[in-house]
Design an enzyme around this catalytic site. Sequence first.
Site, mmCIF file in Angstrom:
data_model
loop_
_atom_site.group_PDB
_atom_site.id
_atom_site.type_symbol
_atom_site.label_atom_id
_atom_site.label_comp_id
_atom_site.label_asym_id
_atom_site.label_seq_id
_atom_site.Cartn_x
_atom_site.Cartn_y
_atom_site.Cartn_z
ATOM 1 N N ASP A 1 -15.015 26.172 -2.362
ATOM 2 C CA ASP A 1 -14.655 24.768 -2.206
ATOM 3 C C ASP A 1 -13.202 24.600 -2.613
ATOM 4 O O ASP A 1 -12.763 25.161 -3.604
ATOM 5 C CB ASP A 1 -15.546 23.907 -3.106
ATOM 6 N N ASP B 1 -7.157 1.455 -11.659
ATOM 7 C CA ASP B 1 -7.786 2.607 -10.985
ATOM 8 C C ASP B 1 -7.801 3.790 -11.943
ATOM 9 O O ASP B 1 -6.754 4.341 -12.265
ATOM 10 C CB ASP B 1 -6.957 2.929 -9.726
ATOM 11 N N GLU C 1 -5.934 10.261 -9.311
ATOM 12 C CA GLU C 1 -4.917 9.921 -8.325
ATOM 13 C C GLU C 1 -4.244 8.597 -8.696
ATOM 14 O O GLU C 1 -3.026 8.466 -8.664
ATOM 15 C CB GLU C 1 -5.532 9.787 -6.919
ATOM 16 N N PHE D 1 -12.217 0.501 -5.200
ATOM 17 C CA PHE D 1 -12.481 1.283 -3.997
ATOM 18 C C PHE D 1 -13.980 1.298 -3.723
ATOM 19 O O PHE D 1 -14.776 1.507 -4.615
ATOM 20 C CB PHE D 1 -11.976 2.720 -4.224
ATOM 21 N N THR D 2 -14.355 1.017 -2.490
ATOM 22 C CA THR D 2 -15.771 1.198 -2.146
ATOM 23 C C THR D 2 -15.842 2.043 -0.890
ATOM 24 O O THR D 2 -14.879 2.130 -0.111
ATOM 25 C CB THR D 2 -16.478 -0.142 -1.857
ATOM 26 N N LYS E 1 -17.408 1.408 1.608
ATOM 27 C CA LYS E 1 -17.424 0.576 2.803
ATOM 28 C C LYS E 1 -16.003 0.200 3.246
ATOM 29 O O LYS E 1 -15.626 0.403 4.408
ATOM 30 C CB LYS E 1 -18.236 -0.686 2.523
#
Lengths: 691, 606
Positions: A316, A353, A357, A386-387, A389
């Site tokens: 990964d 946030d 990042e 942040f979502t 959607k």
Amino acid sequence: MANKKTALSDKKMFMRAVKDSFMKLNPAIQAENPVMLLVYISAVLTTLLWIVSVGGASAIGGPSAGYTAAIAIILWLTCVFANFAEAIAEGRGKAQADALRAAKKDVKAFKLNSPDTKEKGTTVLSCDLKKGDIVYVKIGQQIPADGEVIEGAASVDESAITGESAPVIRESGGDRSAVTGGTTLTSDWLVVRVTADSGNSFLDKMISMVEGANRKKTPNELALQIFLVSLSIIFVLVVLSLYTYSDFSAKQAEIANPSSIVTLVALLVCLAPTTIGALLSAIGIAGMSRLNQANVLAMSGRAIEAAGDIDTLLLDKTGTITLGNRQASQFLPVQGVEPQQLAQAAQLSSLADETPEGRSIVVLAKEQFNLRGFQMEEKHMKFVPFTAKTRMSGADFDGHEIRKGAADVMKLYIQSKGSPYPEECDDFVKRIAEKGGTPLVVAEDGKALGVVYLKDIIKDGIAEKFADLRKMGIKTVMITGDNPMTAAAIAAEAGVDDFLAEATPEGKLEMIRKLQSQGHLVAMTGDGTNDAPALAQADVAVAMNTGTQAAKEAGNMVDLDSSPTKLIDVVRIGKQLLMTRGSLTTFSIANDLAKYFAIIPSLFITLYPGLAALNIMNLQSPQSAVLSAVIYNALIIVALIPLALKGVAYREVPAGELLRRNLLIYGLGGIIVPFICIKVIDVILTGLGLV
Amino acid sequence: MMSAVLQYIAFLVILVVLAVPLGKYSADVMDGNRVFLSPILSPVEKLIYKLTGVRKDEEMTWKTYLICVLYFFFIGMAFLFVFQMLQDKLPFNPQNIDPMSWHLSFNTAASFATNTNWQAYSGEGQLSYFSQFMGLTTQNFVSAATGIAVLYALVRAFVRVKKTTIGNFWVDMTRATLYILLPLSIIVTIVLFSQGVVQNFAPGQTAHLVEPVAADSEGNWIEGAKIDLNTHTVTVHGKKVDDAAIITDQFVPMGPGASQIAIKQLGTNGGGFMGVNSAHPLEDPNVLTNLIECIALLLIPAALCFSFGLSIKNKKQGKAIFAAMFIMLVVFLGIIAYNEQAATPQLAHDNAVNIAMTDDQAGGNMEGKEARFGIAQSATWAAFTTAASNGSVNSMHDSYTPLGGLVTMLQMQLGEVIFGGVGCGLYGMLGFALLTVFIAGLMVGRTPEFLCKKIEPYEMKWAVLVCLATPIGILVASGIAAVWPDVAQSLNNAGAHGFSEMLYAYSSAGGNNGSAFAGFNANTPFLNVSIGLTMIFVRLLPIIGILAIAGSMVQKKKIAVTAGTLSTTNSMFVFLLIFVVLLVGALNFFPALSLGPIAEYFSMIM
């Protein structure tokens, strides 16, 4: 698994191994190792011969009772040494198992009648829980059985199993829903559906694995054993025929048969591959143990061997090749926008946030423009998280609306606000993606300000690591969700051989199948339920301990640390295990040459005095020659125990170089060492006046 | 000196130069491709299939293939047994030779069916022409062809991926015999015949001796005898020998020799038409026939290495195996040559024998060697014939120096894998290659594989049996023989050399070689039966093992080659393979050899 080692526990382990090595003299246990069984039978036989010779040695005229007794004792010691090697290898596992057992005590569990009500239920013992039962666990309680969280979220202390003291989050749904029996809740509550019957839990499996209780011989171990047993059988024939040859030759020379049964038995034990025979199971257990120390649990010994064969690693990207998080490295404003304005907007939108990042954007703004977050704190800001959607995050304040997000989403957002999406933005996005970075478009009040360049940070030294792996013939394939352009750039920088971009579980499975059909052996790690099919298909599949039950069941190893770089360690341990086996086999067989030179001249010197020329070690007497050889044969087992446990030195070099190196050390060494050692033992025996 | 060295080099160079193209041709034949002889032989081949009802495209599983091999082996052996028992009632018996004893017949049948050609009999005295050409010559062809067939069953197992079948035994047999063995035999027969090797159905002839000789009552030649033909008296140093016989005529054997000799050399059979094999002037009359017969000894086994490489599409692998065999051959030839040329201190003592090499004489140890061949051609033959499991001789190995004799014995004890028998030498060596990669593969940290196929317990089990069949056969049989009453009476010598004679006999049987230490009288019921059983054991066990391995390998997938794969074509592998072969041989036979040739060597130099 805490690797606390104290002198005390080492001593305890040692004493237990000593005791076990005598307990293992039970013939039923010896029968499992045919090569050592041969030594065992030889020891019994020489003991009987000694008893007979004490009774009437002079009547028979065979070798002296003292000599026979000495051989018998050494043969018994050889058996004990072999047992000791196995016992000491098992010791560490047993200590681990004891610690795990402590975690696995029966606790009271609150079994719910139905998942909907958390009040109605009965208190039962954890051992009475069945698969499918629903239990309710509160803060401070131990989770009674393996299960899947169906309701709630809590932090769980899993140190009993992983040795890691920091609690981890377990919650219903998603990839963090699996809980393990024996771990403890440090907050909140959970409703758990039991997924394993008592006695069949992860902890039970762990205990039996580290203890090696139901250790089955692996295919390669079996193949090697076939080889060793065949050698032993042929040496039985060699020794039997030697007796008749000797009889034949003696009759012709009209003297008594010079080869006594005791000496021939000694010769047989020396010739049989006892060194590797004695250490074989210790090597296997130690390999498993090394894997456990790396905090990886293999579901079978076979999986470790397969790890040695792996020639393709699916890795990964995140966490293995790059640091887990991307960092902001540049602000790229569009025409007419000051860089400072872009930085400020980006910083504002990221203040709340907490992702790495987000934090890196705040830091970059601070570093480049000396913008400090708290200057803006007085503004009435409302943060938009942040979502999945919206795929955007941002902040609203004083009627302004700042948003940042992936280019495609932002484009739609900006256009929906009626503003044109600047071509410049597209250019930036493209350029950043080409370099392997992640672009974030920032907009204020529906107008594009510019792009933040988030850079993937490649781990230090990873490119060299891959180069080493390549030298050994191991190909690395990077798996990433990034688009092909980004993936290609990172792949080139990290030096992986191949990559799979925009990877989906199906894509991974497809890739593994394709590689396997080309004859490659593939290893991968995975954690999510959707990884399960790929994990099941891979030759070596390491499931993260934090992963779902399905992933753990599909894999053949579990990484308790849940570290994606573990795969490389696993391969190393697998190779080292096989190399140790091969090297000690070579050593063991190469030893025979010196033993022949010690014993054959001493056997037949009365028949053919000229054979004295073969006594190149110039051993004192026929008896001391035989004794020295047998003593060497016993002591070398003890001397090699540390090597068997530690494994032979491992280097990331091509096969040819490895072979040359190991042949030199264990092949040539195996020829030379016994000549020197047997001579030294002979000198000591003679010096002490024992022969 | 130079001329001797040149002779050795010439033999080796000619061998390689001929083996390469033959290897290519044989690969094409066994792969079923068209070859330049196809226009002539293809109709014959089709006719054979038509007559025998063989369906050319029918593929066999390893078990079916094995059953065919065994069926064919035992039927062939039974026929041979019956021919020999009834030879007085069958045609082509101008000498009116009696039937063989049951045990000698069993021994001989086993010997020829197993491609050993151990001869406890003397051809010109105990076999009718019918038994020779219908029985022995037939087996000379088909036993060699069986070797090629089994080898190619294994080749297909390496080539095919995830299949179950390994070819058709009857087709393999037919093609190997018709396209490879027969044409080569015809060429060799014609050359030998042109050089004076007998080829007829005439009864034995009587020739008048130029000079009469005298023999004592036991048939031994009386040295320095003066013979008066008129008075029929024999005197030695003036003393009359009473019971001496005067011989004036010589029996000259006849028969279909050249054709049998050709295939005996080419098919690694070795069973001589005459009792003394190619030491007989009518079997190997001159230097040219000697060269041809000597090259023929190793030609097909050497060529098959190259065929193997071509057929598995890995020429380097074929060359690597060839290199391992060739290096061992050269070293062993060197040891024999050196020791025979150096002779023994006893011969040189007080100038009893002039062992110096001059233009006029070969020097060295010439006992048991033909003057027309000298040391070089005898030593080369001895090395070749024991390397290939041929067993024909042009000198008496019994008379070699201890170390020279040791090498001939050791080459057989190694399992006849230094080129070895037609087909079987190579598949035996591939058994050793499996053992080698098993150990070496582990040392590079991989579970072992060979030619991209994994070696697992099942293959290991059979590979070990393939490699150890010869040691098991030799050790068990000779171990029993050593304590069997009366075996000592078959010896020609006492002490270490006597032991060597017995050990050599069983080594010869255990390697399916067939050569003998001349002094040993092997025609006793015990020896005939025990040697016969040994030959069958060491022939069939590896065949079963190799076919079982083939049956398993053919089903496996191929593993990709990477830098982590152990190379089986480089010099390191060649060296390791040699090492493993020698080590297994040394570990098994060091004790036995130390009671035979090694003891003899040390008493020689003491």
